[in-house]
Design a protein around this motif. Structure first.
Motif, mmCIF file in Angstrom:
data_model
loop_
_atom_site.group_PDB
_atom_site.id
_atom_site.type_symbol
_atom_site.label_atom_id
_atom_site.label_comp_id
_atom_site.label_asym_id
_atom_site.label_seq_id
_atom_site.Cartn_x
_atom_site.Cartn_y
_atom_site.Cartn_z
ATOM 1 N N LEU A 159 -13.054 -23.880 -28.308
ATOM 2 C CA LEU A 159 -13.818 -23.000 -27.428
ATOM 3 C C LEU A 159 -12.995 -22.632 -26.195
ATOM 4 O O LEU A 159 -12.360 -23.499 -25.576
ATOM 5 N N GLN A 160 -13.001 -21.357 -25.844
ATOM 6 C CA GLN A 160 -12.305 -20.893 -24.654
ATOM 7 C C GLN A 160 -13.261 -20.998 -23.463
ATOM 8 O O GLN A 160 -14.197 -20.214 -23.325
ATOM 9 N N VAL A 210 -21.248 -23.555 -22.292
ATOM 10 C CA VAL A 210 -20.796 -24.365 -23.427
ATOM 11 C C VAL A 210 -21.806 -24.281 -24.564
ATOM 12 O O VAL A 210 -21.433 -24.110 -25.736
ATOM 13 N N TYR A 211 -23.076 -24.390 -24.217
ATOM 14 C CA TYR A 211 -24.146 -24.315 -25.220
ATOM 15 C C TYR A 211 -24.059 -23.011 -26.010
ATOM 16 O O TYR A 211 -24.123 -23.019 -27.248
ATOM 17 N N GLU A 212 -23.923 -21.901 -25.306
ATOM 18 C CA GLU A 212 -23.858 -20.603 -25.989
ATOM 19 C C GLU A 212 -22.626 -20.503 -26.875
ATOM 20 O O GLU A 212 -22.688 -19.973 -27.993
ATOM 21 N N SER A 255 -22.406 -18.548 -36.568
ATOM 22 C CA SER A 255 -21.579 -17.517 -37.215
ATOM 23 C C SER A 255 -21.274 -17.882 -38.668
ATOM 24 O O SER A 255 -20.918 -17.011 -39.471
ATOM 25 N N ARG A 256 -21.417 -19.162 -39.011
ATOM 26 C CA ARG A 256 -21.207 -19.585 -40.400
ATOM 27 C C ARG A 256 -22.365 -19.153 -41.308
ATOM 28 O O ARG A 256 -22.208 -19.082 -42.520
ATOM 29 N N ASN A 283 -29.715 -26.567 -23.973
ATOM 30 C CA ASN A 283 -29.142 -25.955 -22.767
ATOM 31 C C ASN A 283 -29.574 -26.792 -21.570
ATOM 32 O O ASN A 283 -30.739 -26.792 -21.195
ATOM 33 N N SER A 284 -28.650 -27.529 -20.958
ATOM 34 C CA SER A 284 -29.025 -28.457 -19.889
ATOM 35 C C SER A 284 -29.538 -27.742 -18.644
ATOM 36 O O SER A 284 -30.381 -28.267 -17.918
#
Length: 254
Positions: A64-65, A94-96, A104-105, A166-167
């Motif tokens: 993840l970027q 991060v959650y998104e 996406s899979r 999502n915190s």
């Protein structure tokens, strides 16, 4: 309790747990675990929780970027390891990122919300074949691999829900934190080495056993989910009695 046992010289200031989702139950041990060997990462000092430094997250083969400061430790930030929490909570960014990569899979799946918080979907195939692993990378090259059957939970035969939360939306004050609960810690021996201010884990069959050293005698005991030595049973019995007394006192005074 752990501090008192350690100060008496009976055990090292260390404990471990192994949560077994295959057969239920698991292992809990106080003292130095001598087998299996567990790789660790340093605890962030002066924190209220077991806080560690995360470096990166991979979903499948993709890293993840993310902004470099997203996992900064201190001031309420950083990554908390908490077996007392069930799910895993990630900052919104991060959650998104994690959710987008996972879904996406399976682009044709339709998500629906259950109990106003869980994203769920219908899926009849093997989730480990249909979804990617998520790998958390920590300081000192420690990794935590979370398989689809760990971060997805089943509420009906063909309905699965996602354990990531999502915190920022879930916390009362809107603070974004990374907190990894027992869903992602399951089927791993997790070691809290407070003597050396470190925490670590290794994938493990929690239906088997581990070996723990008695500091006062030097003897090594086998501790398993359904096999506790007689000496350890006496200690556990006394500890359970002590805990029940404390719970009773708390109920009286609260």
């Amino acid at each position: 309790m752990l501090s008192q046992l350690a100060s008496s010289g009976k055990v090292k200031k260390s404990f471990a747990h192994c949560l077994d989702t295959a057969n239920g139950g698991g292992i809990f041990a106080i003292g130095e675990v001598v087998q299996p060997k567990v790789k660790t990462t340093p605890l962030v000092p002066n924190q209220a929780h077991y806080n560690v430094v995360m470096k990166a997250i991979e979903v499948g083969d993709d890293v993840l970027q993310l902004p470099t400061d997203i996992f900064d430790a201190g001031d309420g930030k950083g990554t908390i390891i908490d077996s007392g929490t069930t799910l895993a909570y990630l900052p919104e960014l991060v959650y998104e990122g994690v959710m987008n990569k996972i879904m996406s899979r399976q682009p044709d799946l339709k998500l629906h919300t259950v109990e106003d918080q869980f994203s769920c979907f219908q899926f009849t195939s093997n989730v480990d074949d249909g979804f990617p692993t998520v790998t958390f990378n920590f300081d000192k090259s420690l990794t935590l691999i979370v398989y689809p059957h760990d971060y997805l939970f089943q509420i009906r035969e063909d309905v699965w829900c996602i354990g990531w939360q999502n915190s920022g939306l879930q916390s009362k004050d809107g603070k974004e934190m990374t907190l990894l609960g027992d869903m992602v810690l399951s089927n791993k021996l997790v070691l809290y080495d407070l003597e050396n201010q470190a925490i670590g884990w290794t994938e493990y069959n929690c239906s088997t056993s581990i070996k723990v050293k008695d500091e006062s005698t030097g003897e090594v005991y086998t501790v398993g989910a359904h096999n506790i030595s007689s000496a350890s049973s006496q200690i556990v019995g006394k500890l359970l009695t002590f805990l029940l007394i404390m719970i009773g006192m708390l109920q009286i005074f609260t």
